[in-house]
Design a protein around this motif. Structure first.
Motif, PDB file in Angstrom:
ATOM      1  N   CYS A 179      94.410 -42.943   3.286  1.00 33.11           N
ATOM      2  CA  CYS A 179      94.875 -43.496   2.143  1.00 33.11           C
ATOM      3  C   CYS A 179      96.435 -43.536   2.152  1.00 33.11           C
ATOM      4  CB  CYS A 179      94.360 -42.981   0.788  1.00 33.11           C
ATOM      5  SG  CYS A 179      92.767 -43.405   0.465  1.00 33.11           S
ATOM      6  N   ASP A 180      96.993 -42.524   2.935  1.00 31.91           N
ATOM      7  CA  ASP A 180      98.450 -42.547   3.248  1.00 31.91           C
ATOM      8  C   ASP A 180      98.941 -43.932   3.794  1.00 31.91           C
ATOM      9  OD1 ASP A 180      99.087 -39.995   2.240  1.00 31.91           O
ATOM     10  OD2 ASP A 180      98.417 -38.853   3.783  1.00 31.91           O
ATOM     11  N   ASP A 181      98.272 -44.662   4.350  1.00 34.52           N
ATOM     12  CA  ASP A 181      98.913 -45.784   4.948  1.00 34.52           C
ATOM     13  C   ASP A 181      98.711 -46.905   4.238  1.00 34.52           C
ATOM     14  OD1 ASP A 181      99.018 -44.401   7.203  1.00 34.52           O
ATOM     15  OD2 ASP A 181      97.306 -44.688   7.929  1.00 34.52           O
ATOM     16  N   VAL A 182      98.228 -47.061   3.066  1.00 32.51           N
ATOM     17  CA  VAL A 182      98.180 -48.045   2.129  1.00 32.51           C
ATOM     18  C   VAL A 182      99.144 -48.375   1.182  1.00 32.51           C
ATOM     19  CG1 VAL A 182      95.334 -48.008   2.320  1.00 32.51           C
ATOM     20  CG2 VAL A 182      96.777 -47.152   0.424  1.00 32.51           C
ATOM     21  N   LYS A 183      99.258 -49.646   0.919  1.00 34.16           N
ATOM     22  CA  LYS A 183     100.447 -50.168   0.173  1.00 34.16           C
ATOM     23  C   LYS A 183     100.617 -49.335  -1.198  1.00 34.16           C
ATOM     24  CE  LYS A 183     100.457 -53.718  -2.552  1.00 34.16           C
ATOM     25  NZ  LYS A 183     100.322 -54.871  -3.148  1.00 34.16           N
ATOM     26  N   ASP A 184      99.910 -48.892  -1.942  1.00 32.57           N
ATOM     27  CA  ASP A 184     100.024 -47.996  -3.086  1.00 32.57           C
ATOM     28  C   ASP A 184      99.932 -46.593  -3.023  1.00 32.57           C
ATOM     29  OD1 ASP A 184     100.279 -50.581  -4.467  1.00 32.57           O
ATOM     30  OD2 ASP A 184      98.326 -50.672  -4.995  1.00 32.57           O
ATOM     31  N   ALA A 185     100.138 -45.908  -1.572  1.00 32.81           N
ATOM     32  CA  ALA A 185      99.781 -44.684  -1.507  1.00 32.81           C
ATOM     33  C   ALA A 185     100.625 -43.928  -2.287  1.00 32.81           C
ATOM     34  CB  ALA A 185     100.280 -44.423   0.064  1.00 32.81           C
ATOM     35  N   PRO A 186     101.650 -43.863  -2.855  1.00 31.92           N
ATOM     36  CA  PRO A 186     102.290 -43.182  -3.849  1.00 31.92           C
ATOM     37  C   PRO A 186     101.539 -43.075  -5.185  1.00 31.92           C
ATOM     38  CG  PRO A 186     103.969 -44.317  -2.548  1.00 31.92           C
ATOM     39  CD  PRO A 186     102.805 -44.881  -2.315  1.00 31.92           C
ATOM     40  N   LEU A 187     101.247 -44.210  -5.571  1.00 33.40           N
ATOM     41  CA  LEU A 187     100.407 -44.097  -6.582  1.00 33.40           C
ATOM     42  C   LEU A 187      99.163 -43.528  -6.745  1.00 33.40           C
ATOM     43  CD1 LEU A 187      99.968 -45.249  -9.898  1.00 33.40           C
ATOM     44  CD2 LEU A 187      99.088 -47.433  -8.679  1.00 33.40           C
ATOM     45  N   LEU A 188      98.425 -43.817  -5.543  1.00 31.18           N
ATOM     46  CA  LEU A 188      97.063 -43.187  -5.418  1.00 31.18           C
ATOM     47  C   LEU A 188      97.226 -41.707  -5.407  1.00 31.18           C
ATOM     48  CD1 LEU A 188      95.671 -45.807  -2.711  1.00 31.18           C
ATOM     49  CD2 LEU A 188      95.180 -45.613  -5.111  1.00 31.18           C
ATOM     50  N   ARG A 189      98.312 -41.165  -4.655  1.00 32.76           N
ATOM     51  CA  ARG A 189      98.319 -39.739  -4.410  1.00 32.76           C
ATOM     52  C   ARG A 189      98.814 -39.221  -5.768  1.00 32.76           C
ATOM     53  NH1 ARG A 189      98.775 -35.815  -0.870  1.00 32.76           N
ATOM     54  NH2 ARG A 189      98.609 -37.099   1.085  1.00 32.76           N
ATOM     55  N   GLN A 190      99.432 -39.739  -6.800  1.00 33.52           N
ATOM     56  CA  GLN A 190      99.875 -39.366  -8.054  1.00 33.52           C
ATOM     57  C   GLN A 190      98.548 -39.241  -8.855  1.00 33.52           C
ATOM     58  OE1 GLN A 190     102.333 -42.301 -10.184  1.00 33.52           O
ATOM     59  NE2 GLN A 190     103.676 -40.891 -10.439  1.00 33.52           N
ATOM     60  N   GLN A 191      97.559 -40.089  -8.917  1.00 29.44           N
ATOM     61  CA  GLN A 191      96.476 -40.213  -9.634  1.00 29.44           C
ATOM     62  C   GLN A 191      95.652 -39.060  -9.053  1.00 29.44           C
ATOM     63  OE1 GLN A 191      95.306 -41.914 -12.331  1.00 29.44           O
ATOM     64  NE2 GLN A 191      97.462 -42.707 -12.346  1.00 29.44           N
ATOM     65  N   TRP A 192      95.462 -38.871  -7.609  1.00 31.70           N
ATOM     66  CA  TRP A 192      94.702 -37.794  -7.117  1.00 31.70           C
ATOM     67  C   TRP A 192      95.097 -36.453  -7.761  1.00 31.70           C
ATOM     68  CZ3 TRP A 192      96.784 -34.096  -3.799  1.00 31.70           C
ATOM     69  CH2 TRP A 192      95.630 -33.152  -3.110  1.00 31.70           C
ATOM     70  N   GLN A 193      96.414 -36.488  -7.635  1.00 33.95           N
ATOM     71  CA  GLN A 193      97.083 -34.995  -8.081  1.00 33.95           C
ATOM     72  C   GLN A 193      96.963 -34.843  -9.497  1.00 33.95           C
ATOM     73  OE1 GLN A 193      99.012 -32.662  -5.765  1.00 33.95           O
ATOM     74  NE2 GLN A 193      98.413 -31.576  -7.723  1.00 33.95           N
ATOM     75  N   LYS A 194      96.707 -35.930 -10.190  1.00 31.26           N
ATOM     76  CA  LYS A 194      96.699 -35.659 -11.871  1.00 31.26           C
ATOM     77  C   LYS A 194      95.354 -35.270 -12.203  1.00 31.26           C
ATOM     78  CE  LYS A 194      96.158 -38.514 -15.990  1.00 31.26           C
ATOM     79  NZ  LYS A 194      96.144 -39.958 -16.446  1.00 31.26           N
ATOM     80  N   GLY A 195      94.383 -35.620 -11.122  1.00 30.28           N
ATOM     81  CA  GLY A 195      92.747 -35.237 -11.181  1.00 30.28           C
ATOM     82  C   GLY A 195      92.751 -33.717 -10.721  1.00 30.28           C
ATOM     83  N   MET A 196      93.348 -33.501  -9.694  1.00 30.99           N
ATOM     84  CA  MET A 196      93.442 -32.194  -9.157  1.00 30.99           C
ATOM     85  C   MET A 196      94.142 -31.134 -10.352  1.00 30.99           C
ATOM     86  SD  MET A 196      92.437 -31.321  -6.135  1.00 30.99           S
ATOM     87  CE  MET A 196      93.431 -30.009  -5.297  1.00 30.99           C
ATOM     88  N   ASP A 197      95.186 -31.289 -10.935  1.00 31.73           N
ATOM     89  CA  ASP A 197      95.860 -30.719 -12.091  1.00 31.73           C
ATOM     90  C   ASP A 197      94.742 -30.342 -13.180  1.00 31.73           C
ATOM     91  OD1 ASP A 197      98.002 -30.609 -10.404  1.00 31.73           O
ATOM     92  OD2 ASP A 197      99.153 -31.965 -11.510  1.00 31.73           O
ATOM     93  N   GLU A 198      94.009 -31.438 -13.494  1.00 31.13           N
ATOM     94  CA  GLU A 198      93.246 -31.552 -14.738  1.00 31.13           C
ATOM     95  C   GLU A 198      91.908 -30.470 -14.285  1.00 31.13           C
ATOM     96  OE1 GLU A 198      92.454 -35.375 -16.269  1.00 31.13           O
ATOM     97  OE2 GLU A 198      94.423 -35.678 -16.619  1.00 31.13           O
ATOM     98  N   GLY A 199      91.689 -30.810 -13.191  1.00 31.64           N
ATOM     99  CA  GLY A 199      90.575 -30.022 -12.519  1.00 31.64           C
ATOM    100  C   GLY A 199      90.578 -28.548 -12.494  1.00 31.64           C
ATOM    101  N   ALA A 200      91.890 -28.231 -11.904  1.00 27.69           N
ATOM    102  CA  ALA A 200      92.343 -26.926 -11.946  1.00 27.69           C
ATOM    103  C   ALA A 200      92.394 -26.145 -13.185  1.00 27.69           C
ATOM    104  CB  ALA A 200      93.620 -26.773 -11.135  1.00 27.69           C
ATOM    105  N   SER A 201      92.823 -27.020 -14.022  1.00 27.02           N
ATOM    106  CA  SER A 201      93.374 -26.569 -15.543  1.00 27.02           C
ATOM    107  C   SER A 201      91.900 -26.447 -16.327  1.00 27.02           C
ATOM    108  CB  SER A 201      93.967 -27.591 -16.407  1.00 27.02           C
ATOM    109  OG  SER A 201      94.023 -27.064 -17.689  1.00 27.02           O
ATOM    110  N   ALA A 202      90.844 -27.128 -16.108  1.00 27.31           N
ATOM    111  CA  ALA A 202      89.476 -27.172 -16.614  1.00 27.31           C
ATOM    112  C   ALA A 202      88.776 -25.980 -15.934  1.00 27.31           C
ATOM    113  CB  ALA A 202      88.796 -28.371 -16.376  1.00 27.31           C
TER     114      ALA A 202
END
Length: 125
Positions: free
Chosen positions: A97-120
């Motif tokens: 997914c690093d090679d797709v057009k919206d990669a920065p937005l996708l990584r941002q959404q993934w990171q949001k999930g990681m942060d929320e998952g870690a917090s939970a």
């Protein structure tokens, strides 16, 4: 007669073993589209022809079919909702997914999930 029975049984059973190479796929039978699709949905980077040829013992790599399958797999997996869920589950960001057009937005959404998952998990632990 009794001492001969185990020996005879052993001899008969050795003839029943299965040769693991009898059902090997025929050369040239590789579905390159499916291979590309599976690589992408597994989160892997696209492989080069040399790696594919070595992995599948098939020198006739159909690069175009592989890349079509890979692109289709990227379209399935490289979505913000899915990557957010991957982050929540603690899965790593798929390298493909690093090679797709919206990669920065996708990584941002993934990171949001990681942060929320870690917090939970900290709250529940």
């Amino acid at each position: 007669m009794k001492p001969l029975f185990p020996l005879l049984l052993a001899v008969l059973l050795t003839g029943c073993q299965v040769d693991p190479y009898t059902h090997a796929p025929a050369r040239g039978a590789t579905d390159w589209y499916q291979t590309g699709f599976e690589d992408a949905t597994a989160g892997a980077k696209a492989k080069n022809d040399e790696t594919l040829a070595a992995n599948f013992n098939n020198k006739k790599v159909d690069r175009q079919a592989y890349l079509r399958g890979y692109s289709s797999g990227q379209n399935k997996i490289c979505r913000s909702d899915l990557l957010y869920a991957w982050g929540l589950a603690g899965k790593i960001f798929p390298a493909g997914c690093d090679d797709v057009k919206d990669a920065p937005l996708l990584r941002q959404q993934w990171q949001k999930g990681m942060d929320e998952g870690a917090s939970a998990s900290r709250l529940n632990g």
